[in-house]
Motif scaffolding. Structure first.
Motif, PDB file in Angstrom:
ATOM      1  N   TRP A  52       2.212  25.930   5.875  1.00 37.18           N
ATOM      2  CA  TRP A  52       2.216  25.013   4.729  1.00 37.18           C
ATOM      3  C   TRP A  52       3.630  24.823   4.192  1.00 37.18           C
ATOM      4  O   TRP A  52       4.067  23.690   3.935  1.00 37.18           O
ATOM      5  N   LEU A 136       2.984  21.806  -9.663  1.00 36.41           N
ATOM      6  CA  LEU A 136       2.323  23.109  -9.639  1.00 36.41           C
ATOM      7  C   LEU A 136       1.679  23.288 -11.006  1.00 36.41           C
ATOM      8  O   LEU A 136       2.362  23.480 -12.006  1.00 36.41           O
ATOM      9  N   GLY A 202       0.305  23.100  -5.838  1.00 35.25           N
ATOM     10  CA  GLY A 202      -0.466  24.330  -5.852  1.00 35.25           C
ATOM     11  C   GLY A 202      -1.006  24.614  -7.237  1.00 35.25           C
ATOM     12  O   GLY A 202      -0.817  23.826  -8.184  1.00 35.25           O
ATOM     13  N   GLN A 247      -4.590  23.225  -1.566  1.00 34.15           N
ATOM     14  CA  GLN A 247      -3.312  23.717  -2.078  1.00 34.15           C
ATOM     15  C   GLN A 247      -3.381  25.244  -2.268  1.00 34.15           C
ATOM     16  O   GLN A 247      -4.463  25.796  -2.493  1.00 34.15           O
ATOM     17  N   PRO A 248      -2.247  25.930  -2.226  1.00 33.16           N
ATOM     18  CA  PRO A 248      -2.236  27.389  -2.387  1.00 33.16           C
ATOM     19  C   PRO A 248      -2.452  27.831  -3.831  1.00 33.16           C
ATOM     20  O   PRO A 248      -2.141  27.106  -4.775  1.00 33.16           O
ATOM     21  N   THR A 250      -1.586  31.017  -6.632  1.00 26.54           N
ATOM     22  CA  THR A 250      -0.595  32.069  -6.865  1.00 26.54           C
ATOM     23  C   THR A 250      -0.676  32.530  -8.310  1.00 26.54           C
ATOM     24  O   THR A 250      -1.291  31.886  -9.157  1.00 26.54           O
ATOM     25  N   ASP A 276      -1.941  33.134  -2.275  1.00 29.42           N
ATOM     26  CA  ASP A 276      -1.664  32.564  -0.954  1.00 29.42           C
ATOM     27  C   ASP A 276      -0.171  32.530  -0.676  1.00 29.42           C
ATOM     28  O   ASP A 276       0.266  32.681   0.468  1.00 29.42           O
TER      29      ASP A 276
END
Length: 391
Positions: A52, A136, A202, A247-248, A250, A276
């Motif tokens: 990614w 984000l 993300g 999307q990741p 965190t 992630d």
């Protein structure tokens, strides 16, 4: 200065409507899958995370709150949602090469008007995308005022850093487990609504979860706050992942000893285990910044420094960006434009009286009129992002 023309507004509205139409099926699918815990995705492997990240440019941006908003509530509530200022200020960011923003949401806006929040998020994302900026989003936050209230927000306290910023969830909801279903709906609904939106980089599940607010609000913080947040953060990660985002996820480390997993606090171990991609904050010296990077390299995943840049502390663009480029770290400094959050003033304004602007700004890149606070800083950002992301 950028001005939203009628044509731009019409095109943004059209784009938002089309995006909302396209997201309906994804949202329904996410909700269906979320009802079955066996369908919850796994934490990304190192390979998935790095694949990614390899597709991203070098990510450089800021923590963004429009200058006309004192906090997350004022940014997102219908009466004070300010698209003109958002467009203008993200335009200034684009001009110096920034390509990402970290933006805080708030659960109480969702509680009062979930669909309205989603519509305003979509408008914001359309504006950001028009400037080549990915976002984000931050879902929860343990910093500053533990008693958030919707409606008209208070005026800034003169010369005080972040005098109106509020926690999410607030202390009342944090202590009341009967409200956790509402918080679950907020997370799953919000992530599910945008779970495949390319404009979102993300989801930062919880900002500084173990922050006890220091001298600003420590007298009213509850002693068991960290334990309550630990348990809720664990659930919040699962809620967000159940919405199957592309999307990741965190949550960033910001304090403590990260040199040895055995020495790390349980909150930090859990943040790492459920993220992630790895994120962290650093407001210290370039040497300390590089040391922290080397400590976190052992996880083998991409790293995002989601807060930095406090000039009097030695955390500067000139000191940090070359280190970040060396290790390919995504970078989000605190603050973009001087405004109602007043974060050009330092943290110690909560314990020390200031009567005028500090000699050296603590945070922020631009003055209210769009002029750089320090042109050598914006020149450096422009030069480094241009060189790094040249095709």
């Amino acid at each position: 200065m950028r001005i939203i023309t009628l044509i731009t507004l019409v095109s943004l509205c059209f784009y938002s409507c089309k995006n909302a139409e396209g997201s309906t099926d994804k949202k329904d699918l996410a909700e269906d899958e979320a009802t079955d815990s066996t369908n919850i995705a796994e934490v990304w492997t190192k390979q998935q995370a790095n694949d990614w990240y390899d597709k991203q440019p070098w990510l450089v941006g800021a923590n963004f709150n429009p200058s006309t908003a004192i906090n997350q509530l004022e940014m997102w509530q219908e009466k004070t949602f300010d698209t003109a200022t958002i467009d203008k200020e993200l335009g200034w960011a684009e001009e110096i090469g920034m390509n990402t923003m970290r933006v805080y949401l708030h659960d109480l806006v969702h509680k009062e008007d979930a669909e309205g929040l989603y519509d305003r998020m979509d408008q914001y994302l359309a504006i950001a995308d028009s400037h080549g900026i990915k976002t984000l989003f931050v879902l929860f936050d343990s910093c500053w005022d533990p008693f958030p209230k919707t409606g008209k927000q208070r005026e800034p306290q003169p010369h005080v850093h972040n005098s109106g910023w509020v926690q999410s969830p607030g202390q009342e909801a944090l202590q009341d487990s009967t409200q956790y279903d509402r918080l679950k709906e907020y997370v799953i609904g919000t992530v599910g609504k945008f779970n495949n939106d390319y404009r979102i980089l993300g989801w930062d599940v919880w900002n500084e979860p173990d922050n006890m607010t220091g001298p600003s609000y420590e007298d009213v913080e509850i002693p068991n706050k960290k334990e309550l947040v630990y348990n809720l953060l664990d659930q919040a990660f699962d809620w967000a992942r159940s919405a199957n985002p592309s999307q990741p996820l965190t949550s960033g480390l910001w304090t403590g000893d990260w040199s040895d997993p055995e020495k790390m606090e349980k909150m930090h171990k859990m943040q790492i285990a459920k993220s992630d991609v790895i994120s962290f904050h650093n407001y210290n010296t370039p040497e300390d910044f590089e040391k922290k990077i080397n400590q976190l390299k052992r996880y083998g995943k991409p790293m995002l420094c989601t807060e930095y840049m406090a000039r009097p502390n030695g955390s500067t663009f000139q000191g940090f960006l070359p280190v970040a480029r060396k290790y390919n770290i995504a970078m989000y400094n605190w603050g973009l434009v001087d405004g109602k959050s007043q974060t050009k003033y330092p943290w110690d304004t909560w314990t020390k009286k200031y009567t005028s602007e500090p000699d050296v700004w603590f945070h922020e890149v631009f003055q209210k009129d769009g002029k750089p606070y320090k042109k050598e800083e914006t020149d450096l950002i422009t030069q480094m992002t241009t060189e790094a992301n040249a095709k």
